[in-house]
Design an enzyme around this catalytic site. Structure first.
Site, PDB file in Angstrom:
ATOM      1  N   TRP A 182      10.629 -10.187 -10.118  1.00 12.70           N
ATOM      2  CA  TRP A 182       9.330 -10.373  -9.445  1.00 12.70           C
ATOM      3  C   TRP A 182       8.546 -11.430 -10.222  1.00 12.70           C
ATOM      4  CZ3 TRP A 182       4.260  -9.671 -11.290  1.00 12.70           C
ATOM      5  CH2 TRP A 182       3.276 -10.016 -10.332  1.00 12.70           C
ATOM      6  N   GLU A 221      11.845  -9.326  -5.434  1.00 12.62           N
ATOM      7  CA  GLU A 221      10.743  -8.518  -4.876  1.00 12.62           C
ATOM      8  C   GLU A 221       9.643  -9.423  -4.329  1.00 12.62           C
ATOM      9  OE1 GLU A 221       8.835  -6.087  -7.863  1.00 12.62           O
ATOM     10  OE2 GLU A 221       7.523  -5.104  -6.400  1.00 12.62           O
ATOM     11  N   LYS A 223       5.995 -10.243  -2.106  1.00 15.99           N
ATOM     12  CA  LYS A 223       4.637  -9.718  -2.176  1.00 15.99           C
ATOM     13  C   LYS A 223       3.781 -10.495  -1.202  1.00 15.99           C
ATOM     14  CE  LYS A 223       1.180  -8.982  -5.745  1.00 15.99           C
ATOM     15  NZ  LYS A 223       1.030  -8.313  -7.030  1.00 15.99           N
ATOM     16  N   ASP A 255       8.668  -3.060  -2.041  1.00 19.37           N
ATOM     17  CA  ASP A 255       7.570  -2.353  -2.723  1.00 19.37           C
ATOM     18  C   ASP A 255       6.547  -2.033  -1.633  1.00 19.37           C
ATOM     19  OD1 ASP A 255       4.902  -2.088  -3.879  1.00 19.37           O
ATOM     20  OD2 ASP A 255       5.750  -2.753  -5.785  1.00 19.37           O
ATOM     21  N   HIS A 258       3.315  -4.043  -0.945  1.00 18.01           N
ATOM     22  CA  HIS A 258       3.422  -5.495  -0.826  1.00 18.01           C
ATOM     23  C   HIS A 258       3.485  -6.029   0.594  1.00 18.01           C
ATOM     24  CE1 HIS A 258       4.940  -6.212  -5.228  1.00 18.01           C
ATOM     25  NE2 HIS A 258       3.841  -5.491  -5.150  1.00 18.01           N
ATOM     26  N   HIS A 282      10.376   0.039  -4.679  1.00 12.84           N
ATOM     27  CA  HIS A 282       9.293   0.376  -5.593  1.00 12.84           C
ATOM     28  C   HIS A 282       8.357   1.264  -4.803  1.00 12.84           C
ATOM     29  CE1 HIS A 282       9.244  -2.882  -8.980  1.00 12.84           C
ATOM     30  NE2 HIS A 282      10.255  -2.037  -9.082  1.00 12.84           N
ATOM     31  N   ASP A 290      -2.800  -3.989  -3.264  1.00  8.57           N
ATOM     32  CA  ASP A 290      -1.651  -3.526  -4.039  1.00  8.57           C
ATOM     33  C   ASP A 290      -2.135  -2.911  -5.350  1.00  8.57           C
ATOM     34  OD1 ASP A 290       0.991  -3.271  -4.921  1.00  8.57           O
ATOM     35  OD2 ASP A 290       0.978  -5.253  -5.846  1.00  8.57           O
ATOM     36  N   ASP A 292      -1.538  -0.053  -6.821  1.00  8.73           N
ATOM     37  CA  ASP A 292      -0.610   0.756  -7.629  1.00  8.73           C
ATOM     38  C   ASP A 292      -1.217   2.071  -8.098  1.00  8.73           C
ATOM     39  OD1 ASP A 292       1.898  -0.812  -7.714  1.00  8.73           O
ATOM     40  OD2 ASP A 292       0.620  -2.352  -8.598  1.00  8.73           O
ATOM     41  N   ASP A 322       6.607   2.459  -9.069  1.00  7.82           N
ATOM     42  CA  ASP A 322       5.813   1.352  -9.602  1.00  7.82           C
ATOM     43  C   ASP A 322       4.329   1.630  -9.389  1.00  7.82           C
ATOM     44  OD1 ASP A 322       4.823  -1.022 -10.530  1.00  7.82           O
ATOM     45  OD2 ASP A 322       5.545  -2.250  -8.877  1.00  7.82           O
TER      46      ASP A 322
HETATM   47  C1  RNT Z   1       3.778  -6.558  -8.871  1.00  4.67           C
HETATM   48  C2  RNT Z   1       5.089  -5.940  -8.600  1.00  4.67           C
HETATM   49  C3  RNT Z   1       5.930  -5.658  -9.811  1.00  4.67           C
HETATM   50  C4  RNT Z   1       5.155  -5.080 -10.971  1.00  4.67           C
HETATM   51  C5  RNT Z   1       6.034  -4.515 -12.069  1.00  4.67           C
HETATM   52  C6  RNT Z   1       5.281  -4.273 -13.324  1.00  4.67           C
HETATM   53  O1  RNT Z   1       2.986  -6.666  -7.781  1.00  4.67           O
HETATM   54  O2  RNT Z   1       4.923  -4.777  -7.866  1.00  4.67           O
HETATM   55  O3  RNT Z   1       6.987  -4.856  -9.444  1.00  4.67           O
HETATM   56  O4  RNT Z   1       4.274  -4.095 -10.563  1.00  4.67           O
HETATM   57  O5  RNT Z   1       7.132  -5.312 -12.253  1.00  4.67           O
HETATM   58 ZN    ZN Z   2       6.677  -3.571  -7.562  1.00  5.50          ZN
END
Ligand code: RNT
Ligand code: ZN
Length: 415
Positions: A182, A221, A223, A255, A258, A282, A290, A292, A322
Site C-alpha cells: 500500500w 491495496e 484506496k 480494505d 477504501h 483488511h 477511512d 480505521d 486494519d
Molecule cells: C491505509 C491502508 C493501509 C494501512 C496499514 C497501516 O489507508 O489501509 O493498509 O492502514 O498498512
Molecule cells: Zn488497509
C-alpha cells in the site's frame, strides 16, 4: 452447557450443523495487525508516528514503545481472543540490535528473525507489509509514482527487500506469507497529469514483482483518498484491480474503508471470486472517512463473512484486520475488534445458506426473507460462549477485567 445443547438443537431445526461451524471457525486464521499496539509508529524512525494520508487520533496512555512491550501487549490481547492467529507485521517494525540501524531499502530477514521466534513460540503465523509512509523519502506525498527517480529507486528497493524477507519468514515457518503493498501516493489538489504517475507506478510494480519467490503471496491495496491527498489517488481501485487481473500471482486486497460510501466489500468478494483464487482483506470500520475505527459487530461485517462462508471461500479469502484507535485502551481495542471478527465469522457459519440459496433460485423471495430474519434471533450468544470456552478464552465481557488489571500493572507504568 445446557444452554449450548438447547441452542444447538434450535440451529439443527434450520439444518445448521453447529459442531461443524465451531470447527470451521477455530481453524480459520485471522491476521491481527501489530500496528494497533503503538498507533502505527514502528521502531525505525526517531520521530515515529503515522503520516501519508493515514492518521491515528487520541492519546490514551500506555502505548507500546519497544519490541518487548509490543510483544507483551499482543500476547495479552491474543490470550483473550478465540481462534487461530497470525501477526500482520509492517516493515517499520524491524528489530535492530544495540547501535544498529539501516534504512528501509536495506532491511534484511535478520531484522525480523526475532518476530519469527516470537511467532514460533506462540503458534502464530506471520504476514508482512512494506512501509511506504511515515518516512522522509516520501517526497511531496509520493513514493513509487514519484517523478524523482531516486525516490522511486528507494521505495522499489524497499518493496523488493520486503518480498525477500516475507519469503524467508515463509521458509522459516513453512508457510505462505502475504506481502501487501500500500502506498499513500496522491495529490491534494486538481492534477495536471493523472496518467504519468500511474505509468510510473505500474513500471515500479513490475520491477518489484519480477523476482519469483515461492513463499510469498503478493497483493496491492487501493484506496479512494487520504487526508491531505483528497483530489487524486494514484493507486485507485481500477488501477490495482487491472494490475492484479493482468499479473497472475498478484492479488487485489480489499480494505472496506477504501471505497465510496455506498460501495460494499461484501459485494466485491463474490465478484472477485469469479476471477481470483485468493482475496486478501483488511477488515476495518470507517466512520465518514477511512478512519480505521475498531471493528464492531455490524451488518456489513456479517455480510462480508457470509460471502466468505457461503461461497466456500474460507481458503481463498485471507482475513486481516486494519484498525487503530489511540483514544481507548489499545489492548482492549485489539480484543474488541478481533473478537468481533471472530463473532461475525462464527455467526456466518451458523446461517442456513443452502436453504436460503435454494429459496432464491426458486424465486421464493418471501420465504427467503422470513427465514433470513428469523435466523437473526437464534441463540447465537450461547454458541459463541461455548466456542470461547472450548478455545480457553473468557466467554463474556469478563475479559475486560484482565485488561483493566494489565493497564494498572503494566500500561500505566509506561512514561
Ligand atoms: C491505509 C491502508 C493501509 C494501512 C496499514 C497501516 O489507508 O489501509 O493498509 O492502514 O498498512
Ligand atoms: Zn488497509
Amino acid at each position: 452447557m445446557e444452554r449450548f445443547e438447547s441452542a444447538k438443537e434450535r440451529y439443527a431445526r434450520f439444518g445448521v450443523d453447529v459442531e461443524a461451524a465451531l470447527k470451521a471457525a477455530a481453524s480459520k486464521p485471522i491476521s491481527i495487525h501489530c500496528w494497533q499496539g503503538d498507533d502505527v509508529t514502528g521502531f525505525d524512525q526517531r520521530d515515529g508516528g503515522a503520516s501519508g494520508g493515514i492518521q491515528t487520533t487520541g492519546n490514551y496512555p500506555g502505548r507500546a514503545r519497544t519490541f518487548e512491550e509490543l510483544k507483551a501487549d499482543f500476547n495479552k490481547a491474543a490470550s483473550l481472543i478465540p481462534g487461530k492467529k497470525r501477526i500482520n507485521l509492517h516493515a517499520c517494525y524491524a528489530v535492530f540490535g544495540p547501535g544498529e540501524w539501516v534504512d528501509r531499502d536495506r532491511i534484511e530477514y535478520r531484522h525480523f528473525a526475532p518476530w519469527v521466534e516470537f511467532a514460533r513460540e506462540n503458534g502464530y503465523g506471520i504476514d508482512f507489509n512494506p512501509t511506504c509512509f511515515s518516512h522522509p523519502m516520501v517526497k511531496d506525498g509520493l513514493t513509487l509514482s514519484s517523478p524523482d527517480a531516486s525516490v522511486r529507486r528507494f521505495w522499489i528497493d524497499h518493496c523488493k527487500a520486503t518480498r525477500r524477507i516475507a519469503n524467508e519468514i515463509g521458509a522459516q515457518l513453512n508457510d505462505k506469507v502475504l506481502n501487501n503493498v500500500w502506498i499513500p501516493d496522491g495529490l491534494k489538489d486538481v492534477p495536471a497529469d493523472r496518467l504519468g504517475p500511474r505509468q510510473r507506478l505500474k513500471a515500479a510494480l513490475d520491477e518489484i514483482f519480477a523476482e519469483p519467490l515461492p513463499n510469498v503471496i503478493d497483493c496491492v491495496e487501493s484506496k479512494v483518498f487520504g487526508i491531505g491527498l483528497e483530489s487524486y489517488t494514484v493507486g485507485s481501485n481500477e488501477f490495482y484491480m487491472s494490475y492484479a487481473a493482468s499479473h497472475p500471482g498478484v492479488y487485489n486486497l480489499l480494505d472496506n474503508g477504501h471505497y465510496h460510501p455506498t460501495e460494499v466489500v461484501s459485494d466485491k468478494i463474490p465478484a472477485l471470486l469469479c476471477f481470483f483464487d485468493k482475496i486478501p482483506l483488511h477488515v476495518t470500520r470507517s466512520v465518514r472517512w477511512d478512519s480505521d475505527h475498531v471493528v464492531i459487530l455490524e451488518d456489513e461485517l456479517k455480510e462480508i463473512m457470509k460471502e466468505i462462508v457461503r461461497n466456500d471461500a474460507l481458503d481463498k479469502v485471507l482475513i486481516g484486520l486494519d484498525f487503530f484507535d489511540a483514544s481507548i485502551n489499545r489492548v482492549a481495542a485489539w480484543v474488541v475488534g478481533t473478537r468481533n471478527a471472530q463473532k461475525a465469522l462464527l455467526w456466518a457459519l451458523l446461517q442456513p445458506h443452502d436453504r436460503l440459496k435454494a429459496l432464491q433460485d426458486r424465486s421464493e423471495f418471501t420465504e427467503k426473507l422470513v427465514l433470513m430474519e428469523e435466523c437473526k434471533t437464534l441463540p447465537f450468544g450461547d454458541i459463541w460462549e461455548e466456542y470461547c470456552r472450548r478455545e480457553g478464552v473468557p466467554a463474556t465481557e469478563s475479559w475486560y477485567g484482565e485488561v483493566a488489571q494489565y493497564e494498572k500493572d503494566v500500561l500505566s507504568k509506561r512514561g
